[in-house]
Structure formats: structure tokens, C-alpha cells
Design a protein around this motif. Sequence first.
Motif, PDB file in Angstrom:
ATOM      1  N   VAL A   1       6.151   3.031  -0.047  1.00 47.98           N
ATOM      2  CA  VAL A   1       5.422   1.820  -0.389  1.00 47.98           C
ATOM      3  C   VAL A   1       5.599   0.851   0.766  1.00 47.98           C
ATOM      4  N   GLN A   2       4.507   0.501   1.404  1.00 44.16           N
ATOM      5  CA  GLN A   2       4.543  -0.309   2.610  1.00 44.16           C
ATOM      6  C   GLN A   2       4.213  -1.759   2.294  1.00 44.16           C
ATOM      7  N   THR A   3       5.090  -2.656   2.760  1.00 44.60           N
ATOM      8  CA  THR A   3       4.853  -4.080   2.551  1.00 44.60           C
ATOM      9  C   THR A   3       4.914  -4.781   3.899  1.00 44.60           C
ATOM     10  N   LYS A   4       4.511  -6.057   3.896  1.00 45.20           N
ATOM     11  CA  LYS A   4       4.524  -6.839   5.138  1.00 45.20           C
ATOM     12  C   LYS A   4       5.649  -7.858   5.115  1.00 45.20           C
ATOM     13  N   THR A   5       6.269  -8.050   6.269  1.00 43.85           N
ATOM     14  CA  THR A   5       7.263  -9.115   6.394  1.00 43.85           C
ATOM     15  C   THR A   5       6.528 -10.407   6.746  1.00 43.85           C
ATOM     16  N   ALA A   6       7.271 -11.523   6.682  1.00 42.23           N
ATOM     17  CA  ALA A   6       6.657 -12.828   6.981  1.00 42.23           C
ATOM     18  C   ALA A   6       6.024 -12.813   8.356  1.00 42.23           C
ATOM     19  N   LEU A   7       6.659 -12.127   9.292  1.00 44.23           N
ATOM     20  CA  LEU A   7       6.169 -12.157  10.661  1.00 44.23           C
ATOM     21  C   LEU A   7       5.118 -11.082  10.914  1.00 44.23           C
TER      22      LEU A   7
ATOM     23  N   ARG B   1       0.840  -1.194   0.000  1.00 44.37           N
ATOM     24  CA  ARG B   1       0.000   0.000   0.000  1.00 44.37           C
ATOM     25  C   ARG B   1       0.872   1.239   0.000  1.00 44.37           C
ATOM     26  N   PHE B   2       0.306   2.287  -0.584  1.00 48.12           N
ATOM     27  CA  PHE B   2       1.020   3.557  -0.655  1.00 48.12           C
ATOM     28  C   PHE B   2       0.744   4.384   0.591  1.00 48.12           C
ATOM     29  N   ARG B   3       1.783   4.990   1.115  1.00 47.18           N
ATOM     30  CA  ARG B   3       1.617   5.847   2.285  1.00 47.18           C
ATOM     31  C   ARG B   3       2.186   7.221   1.971  1.00 47.18           C
ATOM     32  N   LEU B   4       1.385   8.236   2.131  1.00 48.39           N
ATOM     33  CA  LEU B   4       1.914   9.596   2.032  1.00 48.39           C
ATOM     34  C   LEU B   4       2.400   9.979   3.424  1.00 48.39           C
ATOM     35  N   SER B   5       3.685  10.241   3.535  1.00 48.92           N
ATOM     36  CA  SER B   5       4.281  10.469   4.846  1.00 48.92           C
ATOM     37  C   SER B   5       4.572  11.953   5.053  1.00 48.92           C
TER      38      SER B   5
ATOM     39  N   LYS C   1       3.503  23.197   0.860  1.00 44.83           N
ATOM     40  CA  LYS C   1       3.518  23.152  -0.592  1.00 44.83           C
ATOM     41  C   LYS C   1       3.812  21.733  -1.089  1.00 44.83           C
ATOM     42  N   SER C   2       4.863  21.134  -0.538  1.00 44.80           N
ATOM     43  CA  SER C   2       5.277  19.848  -1.092  1.00 44.80           C
ATOM     44  C   SER C   2       4.326  18.721  -0.677  1.00 44.80           C
ATOM     45  N   GLN C   3       3.755  18.815   0.513  1.00 42.90           N
ATOM     46  CA  GLN C   3       2.799  17.789   0.916  1.00 42.90           C
ATOM     47  C   GLN C   3       1.561  17.824   0.016  1.00 42.90           C
ATOM     48  N   LYS C   4       1.145  19.043  -0.295  1.00 42.84           N
ATOM     49  CA  LYS C   4      -0.015  19.186  -1.160  1.00 42.84           C
ATOM     50  C   LYS C   4       0.288  18.644  -2.557  1.00 42.84           C
ATOM     51  N   MET C   5       1.499  18.922  -3.001  1.00 43.22           N
ATOM     52  CA  MET C   5       1.887  18.510  -4.341  1.00 43.22           C
ATOM     53  C   MET C   5       1.869  16.978  -4.483  1.00 43.22           C
ATOM     54  N   LEU C   6       2.400  16.297  -3.472  1.00 39.07           N
ATOM     55  CA  LEU C   6       2.410  14.835  -3.498  1.00 39.07           C
ATOM     56  C   LEU C   6       0.997  14.284  -3.581  1.00 39.07           C
ATOM     57  N   LYS C   7       0.152  14.837  -2.738  1.00 37.85           N
ATOM     58  CA  LYS C   7      -1.212  14.349  -2.663  1.00 37.85           C
ATOM     59  C   LYS C   7      -1.934  14.526  -3.986  1.00 37.85           C
TER      60      LYS C   7
ATOM     61  N   MET D   1      -3.177  10.438 -10.437  1.00 41.28           N
ATOM     62  CA  MET D   1      -2.895   9.135 -11.032  1.00 41.28           C
ATOM     63  C   MET D   1      -3.941   8.099 -10.636  1.00 41.28           C
ATOM     64  N   GLY D   2      -4.854   8.507  -9.767  1.00 38.96           N
ATOM     65  CA  GLY D   2      -5.927   7.604  -9.373  1.00 38.96           C
ATOM     66  C   GLY D   2      -5.460   6.436  -8.535  1.00 38.96           C
ATOM     67  N   LEU D   3      -4.392   6.638  -7.761  1.00 39.73           N
ATOM     68  CA  LEU D   3      -3.869   5.557  -6.929  1.00 39.73           C
ATOM     69  C   LEU D   3      -4.381   5.701  -5.501  1.00 39.73           C
ATOM     70  N   ASP D   4      -4.663   4.560  -4.873  1.00 44.81           N
ATOM     71  CA  ASP D   4      -5.107   4.564  -3.484  1.00 44.81           C
ATOM     72  C   ASP D   4      -3.913   4.773  -2.564  1.00 44.81           C
ATOM     73  N   TYR D   5      -4.148   5.478  -1.480  1.00 42.91           N
ATOM     74  CA  TYR D   5      -3.062   5.706  -0.536  1.00 42.91           C
ATOM     75  C   TYR D   5      -3.668   6.028   0.826  1.00 42.91           C
ATOM     76  N   PHE D   6      -2.826   5.993   1.841  1.00 43.57           N
ATOM     77  CA  PHE D   6      -3.266   6.515   3.138  1.00 43.57           C
ATOM     78  C   PHE D   6      -2.232   7.525   3.602  1.00 43.57           C
ATOM     79  N   GLU D   7      -2.648   8.392   4.522  1.00 38.51           N
ATOM     80  CA  GLU D   7      -1.760   9.472   4.943  1.00 38.51           C
ATOM     81  C   GLU D   7      -1.276   9.222   6.367  1.00 38.51           C
ATOM     82  N   ALA D   8      -0.008   9.552   6.628  1.00 40.75           N
ATOM     83  CA  ALA D   8       0.548   9.308   7.954  1.00 40.75           C
ATOM     84  C   ALA D   8       1.406  10.494   8.381  1.00 40.75           C
ATOM     85  N   GLU D   9       1.009  11.085   9.480  1.00 43.30           N
ATOM     86  CA  GLU D   9       1.807  12.193   9.994  1.00 43.30           C
ATOM     87  C   GLU D   9       2.971  11.666  10.807  1.00 43.30           C
ATOM     88  N   GLY D  10       4.096  12.371  10.729  1.00 43.89           N
ATOM     89  CA  GLY D  10       5.255  11.979  11.525  1.00 43.89           C
ATOM     90  C   GLY D  10       6.122  10.944  10.846  1.00 43.89           C
TER      91      GLY D  10
END
Length: 648
Positions: free
Chosen positions: A476-482, A421-425, A444-450, A456-465
Motif C-alpha cells: 500500500v503506497q502512500t505519500k509523505t508531506a514532501l 494506492r495498491f501496488r502489486l510488487s 504461481k504466487s504472482q498470478k495468485m495475488l493478481k 475483490m475488484g480493487l484497483d492496483y498497479f503492477e511494479a517489477e523489481g
Amino acid sequence: MSQINLTFPDGTVKQFDSGISVQEIANSISISLGKKAVAGKFNDQAVDLRQALVADGAIEIITKDSEEGLNVLWQTAAFILNEVLADKYPEMNFGEAHADEHGFYLDTEKPGQAQLAVTDFDDVSAAMQQVILANEPIEFASLSQADALKLAGNDPYQKELVEELTVDGQVAVYQHGDFTSLAYAPVLAATGKVKIFKLLSVAGAYWKGASSNPMLQRIYGTAFYKQKELDAELARRQEAHERDHRVIGNQLDIFFVDPKVGAGLPYWMPNGATIRRTLERYIIDKELAAGYEHVYTPVLANVDLYKQSGHWDHYREDMFPPMDMGDGEFLELRPMNCPSHIQVYNHHKRSYRELPLRIAELGMMHRYEKSGALTGLSRVREMTLNDGHTFVSPDQIEDEFKKILDLMIDVYNDFDIHDYRFRLSYRDPANKEKYFDDDEMWNKSQKMLKSAMDDMGLDYFEAEGEAAFYGPKLDVQTKTALGGEETLSTIQLDFLLPERFDLKYIGTDGEDHRPVMIHRGVISTMERFTAYLTEMYKGAFPTWLSPKQVDIIPVKNDLHLAHAKDLQSRLMAHQIRVEIDDRNEKMGYKIRQAQVNKIPYSLVIGDQEVADNTVTVRKYGEKETETMAFDDFVTLLNHDIETYSRKN
RNA sequence: GCCAUUUUAGCUCAGUAGGUAGAGCGCCACCAUGGUAAGGUGGAGGUCACCGGUUCAAAUCCGGUAAAUGGCUCCA
């Protein structure tokens, strides 16, 4: 009696008498729903079945067999654990009890004593079992804050929680016998409803998740309605363990970490080195095709470089201490490659005609990760990043951002990576001192990314900090085996470093202009990406990546070894990584070895194959074999490799 | 870095109550061996993580250090 309007998930609105309970609402819909109901959700907030509703809102019934229903079961198991511990250890303090993805946990503290340990689990479990067998009701009640505080006694954490959970002077609680627990989340109506549970592990956890707070002892456990479900969960954990890149890395001889050399400094064995070399060649070719120019820059640099970049001020705790050269010079192991690439940019006077200028490098860097954070290949102290820095004019940002995303998605397809999943940080607005101080730049730059992502019509979630100190990121967030979440790829906008290094280009107007930098890593570090792929493929690497691609097994060495060697050299002429298993062992044994080592293709060579110039092929993980002309096998292999063995 | 646990052969692990070590796999040798998941016999291999302490005696008990694991905090 007054009436309230409740909106159901399907959008219908129904009127009820004020004060009706969630259970009664469930009953009103159907008898079976009334039976299956374990909790409710009022305005997206989980509530007890016995909760009286007195206002309009959105209502949802949580049933036993749903994911949220499982949370209610887990919360109940945690309640029982809490009760048993409070009874067994009257002096024990308690933090919150919570359900998480696979079970529940409860934070505990035995002041001034040895903390609860796994060895106590048998006793505690037995006591929990008794509470469950007694099958007594768990009452839902409300206490005044004063009464709740009295019950909290000397427990500082409970006192704080009482204050937090007080609503209109009242605190919701659950009571069973003499035991009272704060209502953190809904629990089931009777102790007997918890059928199968298991305490799993203990771990330290900071109170309120802040490292400045005391550390409590967290007890992890899980619970289910059926033994079969618990078995499945335990099997899932076992499977995760088998998928762990540290386990496979050892079995398949991919890498090791030697304490003599240092924690977090991995050695790549030939098998791992082959995977890495293949990755490096692959990504370099992709980048060349996308217009990048590759450089090599030093891993050491004068500390002044990092003072100018701001790393010294904002990133020092992740950096190795500088080396004092004794003559006034201090050298620093680089923690990031960006300053190096800036020097490349600044080496020439740049024109707008050169932009976007794309500098790339498999850049080795060193970060002093805290000892407790180190993990196999996925969290190390020396790593090589598939790094790239694009220098653009402000009007090129969006286009370049999209180009990088396209490259990323293309690469992910080649590896068959789809679970991400995409994360806007963004930066943490409450913690601005951690970041470079320039509100306008950030906004400015946070707005630009969003807007680029929306575009591009891509799904994402936003995360502060989660931003870098110099700018916001798309991660781009992925999961480890654990089950842990990790950042694989990243694209970062940076208006800051161009400022700090006074970057310029000559525009069409003949004047100096300030470029913008885009930092990006497509396949992450070689270390983390190899770890990720090892887990995703469970060690069964696709042919193009597999350290060994073909294993030749002569039926009888005396008769077939010479031919096998001939085949081997012909395959090697095609750059195929091929070995002959000529040990004095039975065929069945060698076939097993090839499977255990997850080699994509095993070839059995006997009289028939020698006579017909064929090979009998067994693919990894399959039982059937196929005999084909040698040349056809080469074609098959090449096709496999050229298409990256993609499924689609 | 913090809390807990762990560290015995290349790997996975036994080692009961202090009395100087075992198994399976792997490796080596010999024997056997012609078709798709483990043929037999034998052998080599260990400062029981490291340093110190208690004891007549420590893999075992105690303290410290390091590393690993599970988490927390922090991150590619």
C-alpha cells in the motif's frame, strides 16, 4: 498527396493530408485551440507543434493550461538553463533535461572542477532572464546522427543520448541562436514564452540512475506563466515543510535522534510514546478480534537462523554485522521477524485444524540502512513492526489474503486514511539473482495475488523489481508531506521459507503437508506510521491519539484552581490525558499555548463553571466556545475516542 | 554509500573584513493579572558539532571526522 487518418480523444477520426503539422491540426479545430496549443501527443508520445505527421494514429492537442502543458513550459525553461550554462561554461557536460511533478531539472557536470552550486544561481538566473527578454524563436529541426555527434563534441553523456534519440538516422533538436539541444520533449516556440522561473536547488544524481555510473550535478527549478502560480508553488513547499514530521516532531516534542547515540536510532519522548502506546494497544485489539495470537520473540538470534532463512545470502547488506561472542557463537540483530515466528510455528507439531495459524508481534528489528537514506522517524535503523505471519494450507491462501485486506481497509478507515494506492510488487525478471530462484513459485504466487485483487475488484498497479527476496507482495503506497512515496502496509506471499524450514502440518489424510506463509504488516512500523500520521494530521492528532487531550485553564488560580484539580482527577478516572495550565499568565496566553500545542480541547473554568458544574469548551482550531455540563463533556470525549474521531 | 550544502543557547536564527559571542521564543524569579491566540521587569543558559592545522590571535581560513538537510541509489 496521400492522406492519413487521425483519431481524436473523443473517438472521432478525421482525414488530413500527410505531412500536416500538429499546429495546423489544432488550428483546423478552432482558432482558440490553435492559440492555446503548446504541443501535441501522437500515439501517447509528446510531440512538437511543428512535428509533421505522416502516419495514421491517435492525436491529442496539449494546451497551455493543462498539466502536460506546464511540462512543456518547464522543458522550455530547462532548455534556456541549458543554453545559458553551455554559454557560461563551455567545458560543461550535460545529461538529460526533464520535467517532473513540480518543475524541471537538468543534469550537469564540470569535469575536474567544483560543480555548479546554489551560489551561482543569481548569475545564471540573470542570464536566463536576458534570453527570455530577447524573446527569440526556438527552432525545431532535424540533424543527421553524424552532425549531432559532432555537436556533442567531447561530452560523453550527450554522445550517448544522441545514439539513443536517433530515429532513422536523424535526431530531433531545438536550436536557439548558436545553441543546439537534443529534443528530449517538446518545448515552446519562443524563449519569451517562459515568464516566471526560479532555480531551486542542486543535488547529485547518478547518470542513468545507476549507482555504478558517475554522479552528475542536478539543477532543480520551476517555472510558471504567472507570478501568482509561482507564489502558490512556493507556498506549497512551505506548507510541506510545516507538515514535515521532523519539524512537528520537534515542535510537539514527539521524538528526537541523538548523534551521540547513533543515527537512525530515535528516542520517543513522552508525547511520542503516548501516541505509540495508543497505536500499539489499538492494533493489538484489532488483531485479537481478527484471530491473531501475539508472541514476544528475541531481537537477537544465532546467525545460523538467518543463514537458513536466506537473509544471510539475500539481505546481508541491510543487516548489522554479527556479534562475535568469542566462543564460536555469532549473534545477529534480527532484520525481520519471520524466522522468529517460524520457530514459534515449529515449536509444536501442527494440525490442519490449527490453520490458518496467525502469529503476531510488535517486533523490534534492526536494519543497517545506508546513512544517506535515514530520515527522521520514517527511515530508521531500529524499528518496531506491526508484524504478523499467517500459516495457511494452499487452499486457504486466497481467503486469508482477503481477510488481511479487509482488516487493512478497516484500520485505514479508523485513521481516516484514504489517499493511497495498491501496488502489486513482482520480482525483476532481468535481475533474478536478487531473488530466490524458483520460477514456478514466482509465477504461481504472482498470478495468485493478481487474481485475488481482481476478484475483490480493487484497483492496483503492477511494479517489477519491488518484491521481497522470498516472494511477491501487495504494497500500500502512500505519500509523505514532501511528496515521496512510501510503503505503509504490505501483504507478502511466501512459499520459500516454509520450504527452507521444512514446515509441516498434518492433513486430514494423516500425512505431512507444506503450509504457505503470508507475511503482513498493517500499520507498518511504529516509527513510520507515527511519522505518516503526524504529517497527515499536521500534528493535530484526533482526540484518541493526541498526547494531551484536555487542557484546563482556570480563570484565576486563587479562586478556581481547586475546582480545576477536581475536574482533572475526575477526567483522569476516565483515562483522559489532561493537564492544568496554572502558570501565572493571562488567559489569552494560555489559550494560545493550547492552540499552538494542538490540544484537542481547552476548558476554561471560572466562577460560572464552578457554580454550575459546567465547563466552557473550545475545540482545537475553532474560535467558538460552548459551555456544557461536565458530564456531557465526558460523554462527548468518550464518543470522540470510541469513534476514533472519524469523519464518517 | 554517492554528490552538494549545512552544523552558533532547549527551539528558530543573526554574527559584517580573523581580534575569544547576540536576538526572538522557551525556561527561572519578581511584579501585574477575572473570560478565549503573546502583560512588564530582571536572570540563568554557549569548549560556536568534534579532531587537527595556519596565525600573535580562529565561530570566522584550511584539512579530516560525525551528524543533519536536499537529491541519487536502496527500502517498512
